[in-house]
Design a protein around this motif. Sequence first.
Motif, PDB file in Angstrom:
ATOM      1  N   UNK A  36       0.808  -1.246  -0.165  1.00 37.89           N
ATOM      2  CA  UNK A  36      -0.117   0.016   0.157  1.00 37.89           C
ATOM      3  C   UNK A  36       0.866   1.220   0.019  1.00 37.89           C
ATOM      4  N   UNK A  37       0.603   2.173  -0.838  1.00 38.31           N
ATOM      5  CA  UNK A  37       1.477   3.139  -1.173  1.00 38.31           C
ATOM      6  C   UNK A  37       0.656   4.695  -1.269  1.00 38.31           C
ATOM      7  N   UNK A  38       0.915   5.442  -0.333  1.00 36.16           N
ATOM      8  CA  UNK A  38       0.317   6.580  -0.213  1.00 36.16           C
ATOM      9  C   UNK A  38       0.883   7.598  -1.281  1.00 36.16           C
ATOM     10  N   UNK A  39      -0.077   8.009  -2.451  1.00 37.87           N
ATOM     11  CA  UNK A  39       0.354   8.457  -3.413  1.00 37.87           C
ATOM     12  C   UNK A  39      -0.677   9.662  -4.187  1.00 37.87           C
ATOM     13  N   UNK A  40      -0.213  10.698  -4.836  1.00 42.29           N
ATOM     14  CA  UNK A  40      -1.068  11.636  -5.457  1.00 42.29           C
ATOM     15  C   UNK A  40      -1.745  11.069  -6.709  1.00 42.29           C
ATOM     16  N   UNK A  41      -3.088  11.438  -6.862  1.00 43.87           N
ATOM     17  CA  UNK A  41      -3.653  10.931  -8.187  1.00 43.87           C
ATOM     18  C   UNK A  41      -3.460  12.286  -8.997  1.00 43.87           C
ATOM     19  N   UNK A  42      -2.814  12.291  -9.950  1.00 44.51           N
ATOM     20  CA  UNK A  42      -2.401  13.494 -10.917  1.00 44.51           C
ATOM     21  C   UNK A  42      -3.161  13.352 -12.019  1.00 44.51           C
ATOM     22  N   UNK A  43      -3.610  14.681 -12.501  1.00 44.39           N
ATOM     23  CA  UNK A  43      -4.361  15.108 -13.561  1.00 44.39           C
ATOM     24  C   UNK A  43      -3.218  15.197 -15.054  1.00 44.39           C
ATOM     25  N   UNK A  44      -3.855  15.309 -16.110  1.00 47.99           N
ATOM     26  CA  UNK A  44      -2.927  15.304 -17.021  1.00 47.99           C
ATOM     27  C   UNK A  44      -1.879  16.714 -17.180  1.00 47.99           C
ATOM     28  N   UNK A  45      -2.368  17.488 -16.383  1.00 44.75           N
ATOM     29  CA  UNK A  45      -1.552  18.659 -16.186  1.00 44.75           C
ATOM     30  C   UNK A  45      -0.584  18.511 -15.134  1.00 44.75           C
ATOM     31  N   UNK A  46      -0.561  17.452 -14.312  1.00 44.62           N
ATOM     32  CA  UNK A  46       0.103  17.250 -13.073  1.00 44.62           C
ATOM     33  C   UNK A  46      -0.579  17.894 -11.784  1.00 44.62           C
ATOM     34  N   UNK A  47      -1.808  18.388 -11.994  1.00 45.21           N
ATOM     35  CA  UNK A  47      -2.277  18.961 -10.634  1.00 45.21           C
ATOM     36  C   UNK A  47      -2.882  17.504  -9.716  1.00 45.21           C
ATOM     37  N   UNK A  48      -2.802  17.811  -8.454  1.00 48.46           N
ATOM     38  CA  UNK A  48      -3.340  16.609  -7.508  1.00 48.46           C
ATOM     39  C   UNK A  48      -4.842  16.743  -7.547  1.00 48.46           C
ATOM     40  N   UNK A  49      -5.384  15.749  -8.251  1.00 46.25           N
ATOM     41  CA  UNK A  49      -6.650  15.503  -8.092  1.00 46.25           C
ATOM     42  C   UNK A  49      -7.173  14.910  -6.698  1.00 46.25           C
ATOM     43  N   UNK A  50      -6.455  14.055  -6.267  1.00 43.69           N
ATOM     44  CA  UNK A  50      -6.749  13.563  -5.062  1.00 43.69           C
ATOM     45  C   UNK A  50      -5.376  12.851  -4.413  1.00 43.69           C
ATOM     46  N   UNK A  51      -5.455  12.378  -3.207  1.00 46.70           N
ATOM     47  CA  UNK A  51      -4.454  11.488  -2.838  1.00 46.70           C
ATOM     48  C   UNK A  51      -4.806  10.314  -1.902  1.00 46.70           C
ATOM     49  N   UNK A  52      -4.430   9.262  -2.253  1.00 50.90           N
ATOM     50  CA  UNK A  52      -4.745   8.150  -1.451  1.00 50.90           C
ATOM     51  C   UNK A  52      -3.711   7.034  -1.666  1.00 50.90           C
ATOM     52  N   UNK A  53      -4.293   5.504  -1.624  1.00 46.79           N
ATOM     53  CA  UNK A  53      -3.614   4.642  -1.610  1.00 46.79           C
ATOM     54  C   UNK A  53      -3.677   3.989  -2.990  1.00 46.79           C
ATOM     55  N   UNK A  54      -2.389   3.769  -3.376  1.00 46.98           N
ATOM     56  CA  UNK A  54      -2.043   3.000  -4.798  1.00 46.98           C
ATOM     57  C   UNK A  54      -2.032   1.434  -4.453  1.00 46.98           C
ATOM     58  N   UNK A  55      -2.758   0.451  -5.039  1.00 53.71           N
ATOM     59  CA  UNK A  55      -2.305  -0.995  -4.751  1.00 53.71           C
ATOM     60  C   UNK A  55      -2.266  -1.626  -6.240  1.00 53.71           C
ATOM     61  N   UNK A  56      -1.083  -2.205  -6.225  1.00 54.39           N
ATOM     62  CA  UNK A  56      -0.804  -2.981  -7.542  1.00 54.39           C
ATOM     63  C   UNK A  56      -0.729  -4.494  -7.288  1.00 54.39           C
ATOM     64  N   UNK A  57      -1.619  -5.478  -7.820  1.00 54.59           N
ATOM     65  CA  UNK A  57      -1.637  -6.588  -7.752  1.00 54.59           C
ATOM     66  C   UNK A  57      -1.137  -7.265  -8.916  1.00 54.59           C
ATOM     67  N   UNK A  58      -0.049  -7.718  -9.128  1.00 52.51           N
ATOM     68  CA  UNK A  58       0.633  -8.209 -10.208  1.00 52.51           C
ATOM     69  C   UNK A  58       0.024  -9.807 -10.670  1.00 52.51           C
ATOM     70  N   UNK A  59      -0.128  -9.975 -11.958  1.00 55.61           N
ATOM     71  CA  UNK A  59      -1.018 -11.191 -12.470  1.00 55.61           C
ATOM     72  C   UNK A  59       0.147 -12.273 -12.148  1.00 55.61           C
ATOM     73  N   UNK A  60      -0.412 -13.547 -11.701  1.00 54.85           N
ATOM     74  CA  UNK A  60      -1.997 -13.710 -11.540  1.00 54.85           C
ATOM     75  C   UNK A  60      -2.481 -13.506 -10.116  1.00 54.85           C
TER      76      UNK A  60
END
Length: 464
Positions: free
Chosen positions: A53-77
Amino acid sequence: MSTTHQDPIIAVATAPGRGGIGVVRVSFGKLGAEVVARLMLAICGQELTPRHATYVPFLSAQGEVLDRGIGLYFAAPHSYTGEHVLELQGHGGPVVLQLLLQRCLAVHEVPGLRLAEPGEFTHRAFLNDKLDLAQAEAVADLIEASTEAAARCAGRSLDGAFSRALERLVDDLIRLRMLVEATLDFPEEEVDFLEAADAHGKLAALRHELAQIQSDARQGALLREGLSVVLVGQPNVGKSSLLNALAGAELAIVTPIAGTTRDKVAQTIQIEGIPLHIIDTAGLRETEDEIERIGIARTWQAIKQADIVLHLLDARIGFTPEDEEIIASLPAGVTVLQIHNKIDLLAAPAGVNAITETQAMRIVRLSAKSGAGIEHLRAQLLELAGWRAGTENIYSARERHLIALRAAAQHLQNAAEQAAQNAQALDLFAEELRLAQLRLNEITGEFTSDDLLGEIFSRFCIGK
Ligand code: GDP
Ligand code: ZN
């Protein structure tokens, strides 16, 4: 529809509306880890370690911060769908989640990314062998469960209790089939060999095992679907009072019948965890109002499918010509329980359990006001529904499963009859066993048409 189950898909996975957290989920289809990395870089500004669980910004195309939250990557499978999955957990507001969703859809880093259809994540989980079909259905049942007992039951199916019971049965069935088919290859020894191997005893044991599964599945289906009950009777006999008395302590009113609004006409209460969808026909008046008319037509439709009708009478007055009319308006063949209400007002008090079964009519005497006889009515309803006490071992099941189980049971019965009538016709015996197995395999989805799968998953909610 030209969509395929190879595309990358995206949806808001949390319920519409506002909440503490909202989740946008992407499943990458057949795309590889390098595409996931590109999306993570674009949206989160960094690559994420799988299952961290990584606390990250969620960025717009212009690089503004839309929100901040948790990014979670589940690699296949190792993900829900079996594909690469990225979950962005932000704040649970409809607008901010839409912004995030649109932002992901607009990136060119993920070729072909599109909105998921209802149930598509779970459909993929099934296609990628993360769940069998009975488990996939249990996911929807768990989400839709309207009582605690129904939810626990769906949880057990999701955990595989139903699938495991079926698997044991199919294993036993396969062993018997192998025995029979091996014998088919040596015709001169057929009958003796089957006798020596106790093929008939094995078949009887199989049928017993299947009957047990059928019984559990019927209970599970009852918990899932509930019972539809219609209250009829003249004004003032006590329909509303009875509804309140039945709901009693369990007035944890649950969800309304699909397609109807929660109003005075349709309510769902529960008895021992079984949802009772109750329609009070007092709401069905003649009306000029178009909307109301549609509602009433729909209610009559529901009445046609009722499991049980409760016909209320005032115990002091009894059955009148108006009641005759009420009964005539009911669908033929529906089970009617006649309720003699207000026994507290009778001059000569009668016992609540003095049930007589005149003219094949069940009669329950009670007082919605004092509560006398209500317990008895609840028990009667459960009995009519075929409910047996104890929900510890049952799993949720659907009509589709019951149909397949019945068909399998029929094939096993045919096999037994076949063997009894003509012990020489081993090939027919073998064929019935094969057909029984096909029907059982249908439940867990070993052999299932795309149409059926589409039908099942289209009823899921979006994002699941
Ligand atoms: P509905 O028109 O059929 O829905 O009847 P209601 O539930 O509104 O009841 C009509 C009236 O009968 C109300 O005044 C209730 O309090 C009363 N009532 C309902 N059930 C009983 C009962 O068992 N005993 C007595 N004494 N009064 C009752
Ligand atoms: Zn009423």
